[in-house]
Design a protein around this motif. Sequence first.
Motif, PDB file in Angstrom:
ATOM      1  N   ILE A   1       0.971  -1.222   0.040  1.00  0.00           N
ATOM      2  CA  ILE A   1       0.146  -0.206  -0.029  1.00  0.00           C
ATOM      3  C   ILE A   1       0.925   1.355  -0.069  1.00  0.00           C
ATOM      4  CG2 ILE A   1      -1.903   1.298   1.112  1.00  0.00           C
ATOM      5  CD1 ILE A   1      -2.663  -1.310  -0.120  1.00  0.00           C
ATOM      6  N   THR A   2       2.108   1.241   0.707  1.00  0.00           N
ATOM      7  CA  THR A   2       2.718   2.442   0.807  1.00  0.00           C
ATOM      8  C   THR A   2       3.652   2.589  -0.634  1.00  0.00           C
ATOM      9  OG1 THR A   2       3.801   1.991   3.141  1.00  0.00           O
ATOM     10  CG2 THR A   2       5.202   3.040   1.393  1.00  0.00           C
ATOM     11  N   TYR A   3       3.772   1.493  -1.446  1.00  0.00           N
ATOM     12  CA  TYR A   3       4.306   1.558  -2.951  1.00  0.00           C
ATOM     13  C   TYR A   3       3.038   2.495  -3.554  1.00  0.00           C
ATOM     14  CZ  TYR A   3       7.873  -2.057  -2.131  1.00  0.00           C
ATOM     15  OH  TYR A   3       8.863  -2.671  -1.935  1.00  0.00           O
ATOM     16  N   ALA A   4       1.743   2.213  -3.384  1.00  0.00           N
ATOM     17  CA  ALA A   4       0.847   2.966  -4.120  1.00  0.00           C
ATOM     18  C   ALA A   4       1.025   4.436  -3.720  1.00  0.00           C
ATOM     19  CB  ALA A   4      -0.446   2.423  -3.855  1.00  0.00           C
ATOM     20  N   VAL A   5       0.862   4.612  -2.165  1.00  0.00           N
ATOM     21  CA  VAL A   5       0.594   6.071  -1.980  1.00  0.00           C
ATOM     22  C   VAL A   5       1.804   6.991  -2.296  1.00  0.00           C
ATOM     23  CG1 VAL A   5       0.425   7.524   0.530  1.00  0.00           C
ATOM     24  CG2 VAL A   5      -0.743   4.981   0.259  1.00  0.00           C
ATOM     25  N   ALA A   6       3.089   6.396  -2.239  1.00  0.00           N
ATOM     26  CA  ALA A   6       4.193   7.124  -2.481  1.00  0.00           C
ATOM     27  C   ALA A   6       4.530   6.572  -3.840  1.00  0.00           C
ATOM     28  CB  ALA A   6       5.480   6.588  -1.538  1.00  0.00           C
TER      29      ALA A   6
ATOM     30  N   GLY B   1      -2.488   2.178 -12.256  1.00  0.00           N
ATOM     31  CA  GLY B   1      -1.301   1.834 -11.858  1.00  0.00           C
ATOM     32  C   GLY B   1      -1.503   0.063 -11.276  1.00  0.00           C
ATOM     33  N   LYS B   2      -0.173  -0.494 -11.735  1.00  0.00           N
ATOM     34  CA  LYS B   2      -0.094  -1.886 -11.167  1.00  0.00           C
ATOM     35  C   LYS B   2       1.012  -1.706 -10.057  1.00  0.00           C
ATOM     36  CE  LYS B   2       0.034  -3.073 -15.929  1.00  0.00           C
ATOM     37  NZ  LYS B   2       1.040  -3.769 -16.997  1.00  0.00           N
ATOM     38  N   ILE B   3       0.313  -2.253  -8.651  1.00  0.00           N
ATOM     39  CA  ILE B   3       1.217  -1.925  -7.474  1.00  0.00           C
ATOM     40  C   ILE B   3       2.285  -3.186  -7.541  1.00  0.00           C
ATOM     41  CG2 ILE B   3       1.010  -2.205  -4.727  1.00  0.00           C
ATOM     42  CD1 ILE B   3      -1.966  -1.156  -5.011  1.00  0.00           C
ATOM     43  N   PRO B   4       3.523  -2.957  -7.244  1.00  0.00           N
ATOM     44  CA  PRO B   4       4.339  -3.926  -7.372  1.00  0.00           C
ATOM     45  C   PRO B   4       4.224  -4.699  -6.213  1.00  0.00           C
ATOM     46  CG  PRO B   4       5.345  -1.873  -7.635  1.00  0.00           C
ATOM     47  CD  PRO B   4       4.065  -1.543  -7.268  1.00  0.00           C
ATOM     48  N   VAL B   5       4.836  -6.221  -6.166  1.00  0.00           N
ATOM     49  CA  VAL B   5       4.911  -6.995  -5.128  1.00  0.00           C
ATOM     50  C   VAL B   5       6.335  -7.658  -5.008  1.00  0.00           C
ATOM     51  CG1 VAL B   5       2.479  -7.110  -4.810  1.00  0.00           C
ATOM     52  CG2 VAL B   5       3.617  -8.818  -6.463  1.00  0.00           C
ATOM     53  N   TRP B   6       6.430  -8.600  -4.176  1.00  0.00           N
ATOM     54  CA  TRP B   6       7.793  -9.470  -4.104  1.00  0.00           C
ATOM     55  C   TRP B   6       7.289 -10.764  -4.055  1.00  0.00           C
ATOM     56  CZ3 TRP B   6      12.577  -7.364  -4.373  1.00  0.00           C
ATOM     57  CH2 TRP B   6      12.853  -5.975  -4.054  1.00  0.00           C
ATOM     58  N   GLY B   7       7.966 -11.599  -5.061  1.00  0.00           N
ATOM     59  CA  GLY B   7       7.624 -12.902  -4.970  1.00  0.00           C
ATOM     60  C   GLY B   7       8.444 -13.643  -5.881  1.00  0.00           C
ATOM     61  N   PHE B   8       8.031 -14.942  -6.362  1.00  0.00           N
ATOM     62  CA  PHE B   8       8.741 -15.903  -7.075  1.00  0.00           C
ATOM     63  C   PHE B   8       7.897 -16.139  -8.484  1.00  0.00           C
ATOM     64  CE2 PHE B   8       9.780 -17.087  -2.884  1.00  0.00           C
ATOM     65  CZ  PHE B   8      10.999 -17.285  -2.961  1.00  0.00           C
TER      66      PHE B   8
ATOM     67  N   VAL C   1       8.868   6.178   7.318  1.00  0.00           N
ATOM     68  CA  VAL C   1       9.428   4.985   6.166  1.00  0.00           C
ATOM     69  C   VAL C   1       8.116   4.380   5.645  1.00  0.00           C
ATOM     70  CG1 VAL C   1      10.158   2.632   6.484  1.00  0.00           C
ATOM     71  CG2 VAL C   1      11.103   4.384   7.921  1.00  0.00           C
ATOM     72  N   GLY C   2       6.715   4.495   6.328  1.00  0.00           N
ATOM     73  CA  GLY C   2       5.572   3.930   5.440  1.00  0.00           C
ATOM     74  C   GLY C   2       4.598   4.885   5.364  1.00  0.00           C
ATOM     75  N   LEU C   3       3.678   4.827   4.608  1.00  0.00           N
ATOM     76  CA  LEU C   3       2.417   5.542   4.285  1.00  0.00           C
ATOM     77  C   LEU C   3       1.241   4.780   4.003  1.00  0.00           C
ATOM     78  CD1 LEU C   3       4.010   8.065   1.734  1.00  0.00           C
ATOM     79  CD2 LEU C   3       3.661   8.568   4.043  1.00  0.00           C
ATOM     80  N   SER C   4       1.129   3.708   4.931  1.00  0.00           N
ATOM     81  CA  SER C   4       0.272   2.892   4.938  1.00  0.00           C
ATOM     82  C   SER C   4      -1.441   3.164   5.023  1.00  0.00           C
ATOM     83  CB  SER C   4       0.354   1.266   5.520  1.00  0.00           C
ATOM     84  OG  SER C   4       0.510   1.673   6.879  1.00  0.00           O
ATOM     85  N   HIS C   5      -1.328   4.226   6.000  1.00  0.00           N
ATOM     86  CA  HIS C   5      -2.790   4.934   6.476  1.00  0.00           C
ATOM     87  C   HIS C   5      -2.964   5.834   5.455  1.00  0.00           C
ATOM     88  CE1 HIS C   5      -2.415   3.541  10.876  1.00  0.00           C
ATOM     89  NE2 HIS C   5      -2.232   2.879   9.974  1.00  0.00           N
ATOM     90  N   LYS C   6      -3.516   5.424   4.172  1.00  0.00           N
ATOM     91  CA  LYS C   6      -3.741   6.433   2.954  1.00  0.00           C
ATOM     92  C   LYS C   6      -4.597   7.674   3.191  1.00  0.00           C
ATOM     93  CE  LYS C   6      -7.312   3.667   0.702  1.00  0.00           C
ATOM     94  NZ  LYS C   6      -8.340   5.031   0.731  1.00  0.00           N
ATOM     95  N   ASP C   7      -5.777   7.303   3.999  1.00  0.00           N
ATOM     96  CA  ASP C   7      -6.664   8.393   4.096  1.00  0.00           C
ATOM     97  C   ASP C   7      -6.316   9.533   5.521  1.00  0.00           C
ATOM     98  OD1 ASP C   7      -8.053   7.646   2.160  1.00  0.00           O
ATOM     99  OD2 ASP C   7      -9.151   6.125   3.224  1.00  0.00           O
TER     100      ASP C   7
ATOM    101  N   ASP D   1      -8.939  -6.002   2.116  1.00  0.00           N
ATOM    102  CA  ASP D   1      -8.811  -5.845   3.606  1.00  0.00           C
ATOM    103  C   ASP D   1      -7.393  -5.115   4.082  1.00  0.00           C
ATOM    104  OD1 ASP D   1     -11.135  -7.419   3.773  1.00  0.00           O
ATOM    105  OD2 ASP D   1     -10.119  -9.182   3.971  1.00  0.00           O
ATOM    106  N   MET D   2      -6.508  -5.252   3.115  1.00  0.00           N
ATOM    107  CA  MET D   2      -5.283  -4.633   3.445  1.00  0.00           C
ATOM    108  C   MET D   2      -5.382  -3.021   3.512  1.00  0.00           C
ATOM    109  SD  MET D   2      -2.125  -5.585   4.456  1.00  0.00           S
ATOM    110  CE  MET D   2      -1.844  -7.202   3.815  1.00  0.00           C
ATOM    111  N   LEU D   3      -6.144  -2.638   2.521  1.00  0.00           N
ATOM    112  CA  LEU D   3      -6.414  -1.290   2.157  1.00  0.00           C
ATOM    113  C   LEU D   3      -7.181  -0.851   3.454  1.00  0.00           C
ATOM    114  CD1 LEU D   3      -5.807   0.921  -0.173  1.00  0.00           C
ATOM    115  CD2 LEU D   3      -8.145   0.360  -0.985  1.00  0.00           C
ATOM    116  N   ALA D   4      -8.053  -1.389   3.940  1.00  0.00           N
ATOM    117  CA  ALA D   4      -8.924  -0.866   4.869  1.00  0.00           C
ATOM    118  C   ALA D   4      -8.006  -1.377   6.390  1.00  0.00           C
ATOM    119  CB  ALA D   4     -10.260  -1.508   4.829  1.00  0.00           C
ATOM    120  N   GLY D   5      -7.104  -1.720   6.461  1.00  0.00           N
ATOM    121  CA  GLY D   5      -6.244  -1.798   7.709  1.00  0.00           C
ATOM    122  C   GLY D   5      -6.970  -3.251   8.417  1.00  0.00           C
ATOM    123  N   LYS D   6      -7.623  -4.121   7.816  1.00  0.00           N
ATOM    124  CA  LYS D   6      -8.306  -5.144   8.606  1.00  0.00           C
ATOM    125  C   LYS D   6      -7.325  -6.345   8.751  1.00  0.00           C
ATOM    126  CE  LYS D   6     -13.061  -3.880   6.909  1.00  0.00           C
ATOM    127  NZ  LYS D   6     -14.010  -4.352   5.975  1.00  0.00           N
ATOM    128  N   ILE D   7      -6.222  -6.384   8.189  1.00  0.00           N
ATOM    129  CA  ILE D   7      -5.242  -7.600   8.362  1.00  0.00           C
ATOM    130  C   ILE D   7      -4.664  -7.646   9.625  1.00  0.00           C
ATOM    131  CG2 ILE D   7      -3.086  -8.634   7.507  1.00  0.00           C
ATOM    132  CD1 ILE D   7      -5.677  -8.805   5.515  1.00  0.00           C
TER     133      ILE D   7
END
Length: 357
Positions: free
Chosen positions: A46-51, A68-75, A264-270, A340-346
């Motif tokens: 979510i920080t990747y999106a906000v920033a 936009g496409k939000i980047p993620v980390w994976g295989f 460091v983070g901007l996960s609380h977008k609103d 759910d992540m966007l709403a802070g429900k995780i």
Amino acid sequence: MSTQIREFIVNRANYADSKWIAREAEVENGQVLAEIEKFAFTANNITYAVAGDMLNYWAFFPADEGWGKIPVWGFAKIVKSKCPDIKEGERIYGYLPMATSFVMQPEKVTGGSFLDLYKQRRELHPVYNNYSRVSAERPHDDLEPILRPLYTTSFLIDDWLADNDFFGAKQAVLISASSKTGLGLAYGLHQRRPEGPEVIGLTSAGNKKFVEGLGYYDKTVVYGDVAALDASLPTLAVDFAGDGDVIAAVHRHFGDKLVESTTVGLSHKDAPRPPSNLPGAKPSFFFAPDQMKKRSDEWGRDGFDKKLGESWNEFAKASARWIKVEHGKGEDAIARVYSDMLAGKINPAEGHILSLK
């Protein structure tokens, strides 16, 4: 022959507006098609999106105007190769789009890694364009995409703070203490006790018990109890959420004793942004690649990788006792975790590994 790719995109003006789209992609000479196997989704994404505009995150995997496409980390696995140095069937780890697959252009290929210099990514930061070639499942295969990108940032903040003698602070206040990057930093700072600063976690009432149970923090308080902290000691603050009201409360409580304020983070977008005239140190944004470059120049890239790898392995072992990995499969599951992540429900004790197949 073209390949159809399914991609998850979000409205850059309204992140709650998201959808799956299909498009055609061509693999040209020197390129490969990587089929995405699994990826993690955390508050960091979510920080990747906000920033995204400020730090150019939207540029890695461009979408149509306004999306936009939000980047993620994976295989991912190489399923088509027109690059002589990369074989079909190879498994890679790194920075991915939320999609079924994507086209890459491997260059500077070594036995263990390569840079993806596909046209839109050629001029972007190599920290994100570097991919590991992995032959099989790794010891912390699910934890790696969930925690390692975040822990790399935690490791670099911890190193940067120590490199600056903690700016003379006797206590470090970590805002959004249950965030995974915050937990990684708290773990690193905890290893420095008692010589390093006291580690204080600020968190919500609902997450307080979880944070206290980790043993990484010397003290844990809820957001509304900032005034209970000792304001007579030189203090540094590291914020992982971007809630201007909380940042303002910390600045006003510590005043001139706040010797460093790092975002460091901007996960609380609103959440509201902090006012510009706060007492204490002026808030500044931490950009992990800068410290990584400094240490890679000083220690050499192999030396940096060795130090980070050893620290990561210890943190991964410690994390295995508290994190619960949840697996989700399919477009609906991915969209639901995103919402759910966007709403802070995780739940902070959960880590989400997602796949389309």
